[in-house]
Design a protein around this motif. Structure first.
Motif, PDB file in Angstrom:
ATOM      1  N   SER B  30     -31.419 -31.985 -18.586  1.00 14.50           N
ATOM      2  CA  SER B  30     -32.573 -32.843 -18.360  1.00 14.50           C
ATOM      3  C   SER B  30     -33.553 -32.781 -19.524  1.00 14.50           C
ATOM      4  O   SER B  30     -34.373 -33.680 -19.703  1.00 14.50           O
ATOM      5  N   ALA B  53     -36.848 -36.186 -24.602  1.00 12.62           N
ATOM      6  CA  ALA B  53     -36.372 -36.747 -23.338  1.00 12.62           C
ATOM      7  C   ALA B  53     -37.416 -36.694 -22.230  1.00 12.62           C
ATOM      8  O   ALA B  53     -37.406 -37.526 -21.323  1.00 12.62           O
ATOM      9  N   LYS B  70     -33.526 -43.165 -19.894  1.00 11.24           N
ATOM     10  CA  LYS B  70     -32.968 -41.852 -19.559  1.00 11.24           C
ATOM     11  C   LYS B  70     -31.939 -41.944 -18.440  1.00 11.24           C
ATOM     12  O   LYS B  70     -30.900 -41.298 -18.496  1.00 11.24           O
ATOM     13  N   LYS B  73     -28.882 -43.236 -19.759  1.00 14.03           N
ATOM     14  CA  LYS B  73     -28.421 -42.460 -20.919  1.00 14.03           C
ATOM     15  C   LYS B  73     -28.153 -43.378 -22.103  1.00 14.03           C
ATOM     16  O   LYS B  73     -27.074 -43.344 -22.720  1.00 14.03           O
TER      17      LYS B  73
END
Lengths: 117, 118
Positions: B30, B53, B70, B73
């Protein structure tokens, strides 16, 4: 400011000859150092990385070796070059947290173009 | 293991126009970082842009910006007002958010060759 140097810029060597490529970083202390190889038209392959003097980790088994005799010096070597060792060799560094800067970011040197004949 | 995929081996753009380079990655982490590097004919790798991220805001650097998705991806690079000097190979790269050992190593995509037409 920090700078990274690689020497030599270009090298032509016969098969079976030794190799020594040098990478030095200025303006920082105790960086992490990396060696990459890039074959023609292909991506980057991590060869070695080092987190300190004398500490070398190998990512790919081959006839190459690396050494870190000084804090900011990283050397890539071979006793006997193969044709498949031809490529573009890049050195990179990341700062330590204690030295400031973004320790997650790798900064690359100008590279060495190696041709093995 | 993490992977980075650049599905466009080559792209072309007209000078002064906008182009978007695609990058997808696979990870179970994460916390991580994503990068775009530019490799011009001199072959030196130059950092273009960096994304953390945990930050939802997309990174921008002058004419370069990213679209960071996110959940999907996905990490695409947009180049606005393209210039002749933008012609290069562009590599997307992933770095774990962890530190220690090999976790600081970059994982690169295979690159996208961008041509800029005058």
């Amino acid at each position: 400011s920090q700078t990274i140097h690689q020497w030599p810029a270009t090298l032509v060597q016969p098969v079976g000859s030794p190799l020594s490529l040098e990478c030095t970083v200025e303006g920082t202390s105790n960086p992490n150092l990396y060696w990459y190889r890039q074959a023609a038209g292909r991506g980057l392959q991590l060869l070695f990385y080092s987190v300190g003097i004398g500490q070398i980790s190998s990512e790919v088994p081959q006839n190459l070796s690396a050494s870190r005799p000084q804090d900011r010096q990283f050397i890539l070597s071979s006793k006997k070059l193969l044709l498949s060792d031809s490529g573009f060799y890049l050195c990179a560094w990341t700062p330590r947290a204690s030295a400031g800067g973004r320790r997650d970011t790798q900064y690359f040197g100008p590279g060495t173009r190696l041709t093995v004949l | 293991a993490q992977t980075v995929t650049q599905s466009q081996p080559e792209m072309s753009v007209q000078e002064a126009e906008t182009v978007t380079l695609s990058c997808t990655y696979d990870t179970s982490e994460s916390d991580y970082y994503l990068f775009w590097y530019k490799q011009p004919p001199s072959r030196q790798m130059i950092l273009v842009i960096r994304q953390e991220a945990y930050k939802q805001q997309n990174a921008t650097e002058n004419r370069f910006s990213v679209n960071f998705q996110k959940a999907a991806k996905s990490f695409s690079l947009k180049i606005s007002d393209s210039q002749l000097g933008d012609a290069a190979m562009y590599f997307c790269a992933y770095r774990s958010g962890r530190y220690g050992g090999s976790q600081g190593n970059l994982i690169f995509g295979k690159g996208t060759k961008l041509s800029v037409k005058p």
